[in-house]
Motif scaffolding. Structure first.
Motif, PDB file in Angstrom:
ATOM      1  N   ASP A 201       0.854  -1.192   0.000  1.00 20.83           N
ATOM      2  CA  ASP A 201       0.000   0.000   0.000  1.00 20.83           C
ATOM      3  C   ASP A 201       0.889   1.241   0.000  1.00 20.83           C
ATOM      4  OD1 ASP A 201      -2.061   1.777   0.189  1.00 20.83           O
ATOM      5  OD2 ASP A 201      -2.493   1.386   2.308  1.00 20.83           O
ATOM      6  N   SER A 202       1.352   1.615  -1.191  1.00 22.49           N
ATOM      7  CA  SER A 202       2.323   2.709  -1.294  1.00 22.49           C
ATOM      8  C   SER A 202       1.669   4.065  -1.525  1.00 22.49           C
ATOM      9  CB  SER A 202       3.305   2.433  -2.433  1.00 22.49           C
ATOM     10  OG  SER A 202       2.613   2.464  -3.684  1.00 22.49           O
ATOM     11  N   GLY A 203       0.428   4.060  -1.967  1.00 20.55           N
ATOM     12  CA  GLY A 203      -0.233   5.325  -2.289  1.00 20.55           C
ATOM     13  C   GLY A 203       0.131   5.874  -3.649  1.00 20.55           C
ATOM     14  N   LEU A 204       0.902   5.109  -4.444  1.00 18.63           N
ATOM     15  CA  LEU A 204       1.335   5.563  -5.763  1.00 18.63           C
ATOM     16  C   LEU A 204       0.222   5.387  -6.794  1.00 18.63           C
ATOM     17  CD1 LEU A 204       4.945   4.092  -5.812  1.00 18.63           C
ATOM     18  CD2 LEU A 204       4.320   6.514  -5.666  1.00 18.63           C
ATOM     19  N   GLY A 205       0.309   6.174  -7.861  1.00 17.72           N
ATOM     20  CA  GLY A 205      -0.655   6.057  -8.943  1.00 17.72           C
ATOM     21  C   GLY A 205      -0.146   6.737 -10.198  1.00 17.72           C
ATOM     22  N   LEU A 206      -0.580   6.247 -11.355  1.00 17.80           N
ATOM     23  CA  LEU A 206      -0.194   6.802 -12.653  1.00 17.80           C
ATOM     24  C   LEU A 206      -1.355   7.640 -13.176  1.00 17.80           C
ATOM     25  CD1 LEU A 206       2.063   6.731 -14.774  1.00 17.80           C
ATOM     26  CD2 LEU A 206       0.939   4.729 -15.773  1.00 17.80           C
ATOM     27  N   HIS A 207      -1.068   8.841 -13.655  1.00 16.28           N
ATOM     28  CA  HIS A 207      -2.094   9.763 -14.147  1.00 16.28           C
ATOM     29  C   HIS A 207      -1.751  10.188 -15.579  1.00 16.28           C
ATOM     30  CE1 HIS A 207      -4.215  10.665 -10.249  1.00 16.28           C
ATOM     31  NE2 HIS A 207      -3.104  10.076  -9.819  1.00 16.28           N
ATOM     32  N   ALA A 208      -2.777  10.225 -16.424  1.00 17.52           N
ATOM     33  CA  ALA A 208      -2.613  10.691 -17.805  1.00 17.52           C
ATOM     34  C   ALA A 208      -3.711  11.705 -18.099  1.00 17.52           C
ATOM     35  CB  ALA A 208      -2.703   9.509 -18.769  1.00 17.52           C
ATOM     36  N   ARG A 209      -3.280  12.902 -18.537  1.00 19.11           N
ATOM     37  CA  ARG A 209      -4.259  13.941 -18.875  1.00 19.11           C
ATOM     38  C   ARG A 209      -4.162  14.192 -20.382  1.00 19.11           C
ATOM     39  NH1 ARG A 209      -2.956  18.722 -16.667  1.00 19.11           N
ATOM     40  NH2 ARG A 209      -0.858  18.057 -16.054  1.00 19.11           N
ATOM     41  N   GLU A 210      -5.172  13.704 -21.078  1.00 13.46           N
ATOM     42  CA  GLU A 210      -5.178  13.733 -22.543  1.00 13.46           C
ATOM     43  C   GLU A 210      -5.702  15.075 -23.059  1.00 13.46           C
ATOM     44  OE1 GLU A 210      -6.169   8.920 -22.828  1.00 13.46           O
ATOM     45  OE2 GLU A 210      -7.655  10.411 -23.468  1.00 13.46           O
ATOM     46  N   ALA A 211      -5.016  15.594 -24.088  1.00 12.06           N
ATOM     47  CA  ALA A 211      -5.454  16.820 -24.777  1.00 12.06           C
ATOM     48  C   ALA A 211      -5.639  17.983 -23.803  1.00 12.06           C
ATOM     49  CB  ALA A 211      -6.731  16.562 -25.560  1.00 12.06           C
ATOM     50  N   GLY A 212      -4.740  18.098 -22.848  1.00 13.89           N
ATOM     51  CA  GLY A 212      -4.788  19.222 -21.922  1.00 13.89           C
ATOM     52  C   GLY A 212      -5.905  19.159 -20.908  1.00 13.89           C
ATOM     53  N   ALA A 213      -6.440  17.995 -20.647  1.00 16.37           N
ATOM     54  CA  ALA A 213      -7.564  17.867 -19.706  1.00 16.37           C
ATOM     55  C   ALA A 213      -7.142  18.260 -18.293  1.00 16.37           C
ATOM     56  CB  ALA A 213      -8.086  16.435 -19.720  1.00 16.37           C
ATOM     57  N   ASP A 214      -8.083  18.856 -17.562  1.00 16.88           N
ATOM     58  CA  ASP A 214      -7.846  19.191 -16.167  1.00 16.88           C
ATOM     59  C   ASP A 214      -8.017  17.937 -15.307  1.00 16.88           C
ATOM     60  OD1 ASP A 214      -7.396  21.890 -16.718  1.00 16.88           O
ATOM     61  OD2 ASP A 214      -9.553  22.354 -16.620  1.00 16.88           O
ATOM     62  N   TYR A 215      -7.539  18.028 -14.097  1.00 19.87           N
ATOM     63  CA  TYR A 215      -7.708  16.913 -13.162  1.00 19.87           C
ATOM     64  C   TYR A 215      -9.198  16.648 -12.920  1.00 19.87           C
ATOM     65  CZ  TYR A 215      -2.783  16.415 -11.910  1.00 19.87           C
ATOM     66  OH  TYR A 215      -1.429  16.154 -11.936  1.00 19.87           O
ATOM     67  N   PHE A 216      -9.520  15.360 -12.958  1.00 19.31           N
ATOM     68  CA  PHE A 216     -10.860  14.841 -12.678  1.00 19.31           C
ATOM     69  C   PHE A 216     -11.900  15.309 -13.712  1.00 19.31           C
ATOM     70  CE2 PHE A 216      -8.693  15.603  -8.565  1.00 19.31           C
ATOM     71  CZ  PHE A 216      -8.372  14.280  -8.290  1.00 19.31           C
ATOM     72  N   ALA A 217     -11.430  15.814 -14.862  1.00 24.09           N
ATOM     73  CA  ALA A 217     -12.337  16.157 -15.961  1.00 24.09           C
ATOM     74  C   ALA A 217     -12.247  15.066 -17.025  1.00 24.09           C
ATOM     75  CB  ALA A 217     -11.966  17.523 -16.546  1.00 24.09           C
ATOM     76  N   ASP A 218     -13.101  15.162 -18.061  1.00 26.32           N
ATOM     77  CA  ASP A 218     -13.010  14.211 -19.165  1.00 26.32           C
ATOM     78  C   ASP A 218     -11.619  14.275 -19.781  1.00 26.32           C
ATOM     79  OD1 ASP A 218     -15.618  13.504 -18.783  1.00 26.32           O
ATOM     80  OD2 ASP A 218     -16.420  14.823 -20.364  1.00 26.32           O
ATOM     81  N   GLY A 219     -11.053  13.135 -20.027  1.00 21.36           N
ATOM     82  CA  GLY A 219      -9.702  13.074 -20.558  1.00 21.36           C
ATOM     83  C   GLY A 219      -8.648  12.854 -19.499  1.00 21.36           C
ATOM     84  N   HIS A 220      -9.042  12.921 -18.214  1.00 20.76           N
ATOM     85  CA  HIS A 220      -8.105  12.593 -17.129  1.00 20.76           C
ATOM     86  C   HIS A 220      -8.277  11.100 -16.812  1.00 20.76           C
ATOM     87  CE1 HIS A 220      -6.907  12.906 -12.613  1.00 20.76           C
ATOM     88  NE2 HIS A 220      -5.935  12.391 -13.357  1.00 20.76           N
ATOM     89  N   VAL A 221      -7.262  10.315 -17.196  1.00 21.99           N
ATOM     90  CA  VAL A 221      -7.323   8.857 -17.026  1.00 21.99           C
ATOM     91  C   VAL A 221      -6.453   8.474 -15.826  1.00 21.99           C
ATOM     92  CG1 VAL A 221      -6.896   6.627 -18.106  1.00 21.99           C
ATOM     93  CG2 VAL A 221      -7.685   8.558 -19.506  1.00 21.99           C
ATOM     94  N   TRP A 222      -7.058   7.820 -14.858  1.00 18.62           N
ATOM     95  CA  TRP A 222      -6.352   7.349 -13.678  1.00 18.62           C
ATOM     96  C   TRP A 222      -7.153   6.196 -13.072  1.00 18.62           C
ATOM     97  CZ3 TRP A 222      -8.133   8.771  -8.440  1.00 18.62           C
ATOM     98  CH2 TRP A 222      -9.360   9.437  -8.447  1.00 18.62           C
ATOM     99  N   ALA A 223      -6.754   5.726 -11.875  1.00 12.32           N
ATOM    100  CA  ALA A 223      -7.416   4.549 -11.292  1.00 12.32           C
ATOM    101  C   ALA A 223      -8.883   4.784 -11.030  1.00 12.32           C
ATOM    102  CB  ALA A 223      -6.711   4.140  -9.992  1.00 12.32           C
ATOM    103  N   GLY A 224      -9.266   6.059 -10.796  1.00  9.50           N
ATOM    104  CA  GLY A 224     -10.672   6.356 -10.541  1.00  9.50           C
ATOM    105  C   GLY A 224     -11.486   6.574 -11.796  1.00  9.50           C
ATOM    106  N   SER A 225     -10.847   6.701 -12.961  1.00 10.98           N
ATOM    107  CA  SER A 225     -11.543   6.883 -14.246  1.00 10.98           C
ATOM    108  C   SER A 225     -10.630   6.322 -15.325  1.00 10.98           C
ATOM    109  CB  SER A 225     -11.846   8.370 -14.497  1.00 10.98           C
ATOM    110  OG  SER A 225     -12.490   8.550 -15.743  1.00 10.98           O
ATOM    111  N   ARG A 226     -10.808   5.049 -15.646  1.00 13.86           N
ATOM    112  CA  ARG A 226      -9.792   4.292 -16.387  1.00 13.86           C
ATOM    113  C   ARG A 226      -9.938   4.341 -17.906  1.00 13.86           C
ATOM    114  NH1 ARG A 226      -9.014  -1.125 -12.569  1.00 13.86           N
ATOM    115  NH2 ARG A 226      -9.043   0.012 -10.571  1.00 13.86           N
ATOM    116  N   GLY A 227     -10.957   4.981 -18.442  1.00 17.86           N
ATOM    117  CA  GLY A 227     -11.149   4.943 -19.882  1.00 17.86           C
ATOM    118  C   GLY A 227     -11.631   3.570 -20.318  1.00 17.86           C
TER     119      GLY A 227
END
Length: 333
Positions: A201-227
């Motif tokens: 349980d390291s708390g690490l995570g990979l985040h990808a923000r496509e096409a300049g997307a803001d955090y937690f908006a459409d295009g923000h791909v992470w463990a909570g919104s995987r695409g």
């Protein structure tokens, strides 16, 4: 009015009483000589209470019950019969083949694994390990490692992003048992992939923000919104796969981000970052992680990450490590 059956019953009763009296008086004809007296004495009423035997009256009428002749009949002779058994031609009795018990087969503990390529350069893995139900198994693939827990019946099914066109997967149990599966993934050349792996349980995570997307908006791909794989197969966006059983203690966990760089319809840019949440379980500790990248036709690149987490008074904050991984840039196709 009396029924006919009543008349018949009465007549039968009268006849039976008459017959009994006749036999008592004259005996059975042809079986004894009524002129010979028969002494009868000491007959006790068996229904009388114990101790009253002496007061039981004896039957004084001699000759009332005739003696039946005690015939000594010889036992019937059994006829001797011979039994003929046909011999088996060409065999003696000692040579005859008797049926043998078929030994029951033991429980099969063989481990098998299969790998089937799928859409978006994914591979469907299936493991069958009947003697390893509910056990931990480590899956290895081109430097990628993650821990899974087998089902109680010994089976495991999961989808894994391929990191090589000739994708080899190794399943390894703690006992040393395991299996290998392989698949050809011809569509891998159309995808860029970045993997981040760690332990526990390291708390690490990979985040990808496509096409300049803001955090937690459409295009923000992470463990909570995987695409979705479907969108990636159409070249419309990337997706994240998270592998490993987070409920298993000290499990190996991995996140892999895939982007369809070869089929994206227009120029695209993806901002990639590694982020770490400061928690009560990792604050004040050193974390070890590893980054694996595959971009286009280039070979895999591996980067080790060592991260010193802030003290526990910073629990709830995040560390953003955007310099550890290069962004994905796609020219117009």
């Amino acid at each position: 009015m009396a029924q006919p059956k009543t008349y018949a019953l009465a007549a039968g009763t009268v006849f039976t009483a008459f017959a009994i009296g006749y036999v008592m008086q004259f005996g059975l004809p042809g079986l004894s000589d009524p002129s010979e007296p028969i002494e009868v004495s000491g007959i006790v009423d068996t229904a009388a209470p114990a101790g009253l035997e002496d007061s039981a009256p004896a039957l004084a009428t001699a000759g009332a019950f005739p003696t039946l002749p005690q015939e000594s009949r010889p036992a019937p002779a059994l006829q001797r019969a011979s039994v003929e058994v046909a011999a088996v031609e060409g065999q003696s009795a000692s040579d005859a083949i008797l049926p043998k018990d078929v030994p029951s087969a033991g429980f099969d503990c063989a481990i098998s694994a299969t790998a089937e390529p799928g859409a978006a350069a994914m591979v469907a893995l299936a493991l069958d390990a009947p003697c390893h139900g509910s056990e931990r198994v480590t899956v290895h693939h081109n430097g990628l490692m993650f821990t899974e827990t087998v089902q109680p019946d010994g089976t495991l099914s999961l989808d894994v992003p391929a990191l090589a066109e000739t994708a080899v997967f190794i399943f390894s149990f703690g006992s040393g048992d395991g299996a290998i599966a392989q698949a050809q993934v011809s569509s891998l050349a159309f995808y860029d992939r970045v993997a981040l792996q760690w332990r526990g349980d390291s708390g690490l995570g990979l985040h990808a923000r496509e096409a300049g997307a803001d955090y937690f908006a459409d295009g923000h791909v992470w463990a909570g919104s995987r695409g979705t794989i479907e969108a990636a197969a159409r070249g419309e966006g990337g997706f994240l796969a998270r592998l490993g059983d987070t409920d298993a203690p000290e499990a190996l966990i991995a996140e892999i981000y895939s982007f369809p760089a070869g089929t994206a319809p227009a120029e695209a840019e993806v901002a990639l970052s590694v982020e770490a949440e400061i928690t009560a379980s990792n604050c004040g500790q050193d974390l070890d992680a590893q980054m694996i990248e595959r971009r286009g036709e280039a070979a895999l690149s591996v980067q080790d990450i060592e991260l010193a987490m802030p003290e526990c008074d910073a629990v709830g904050d995040f560390l953003v490590l955007d310099a550890m991984v290069r962004d994905i840039e796609v020219a117009s196709n």
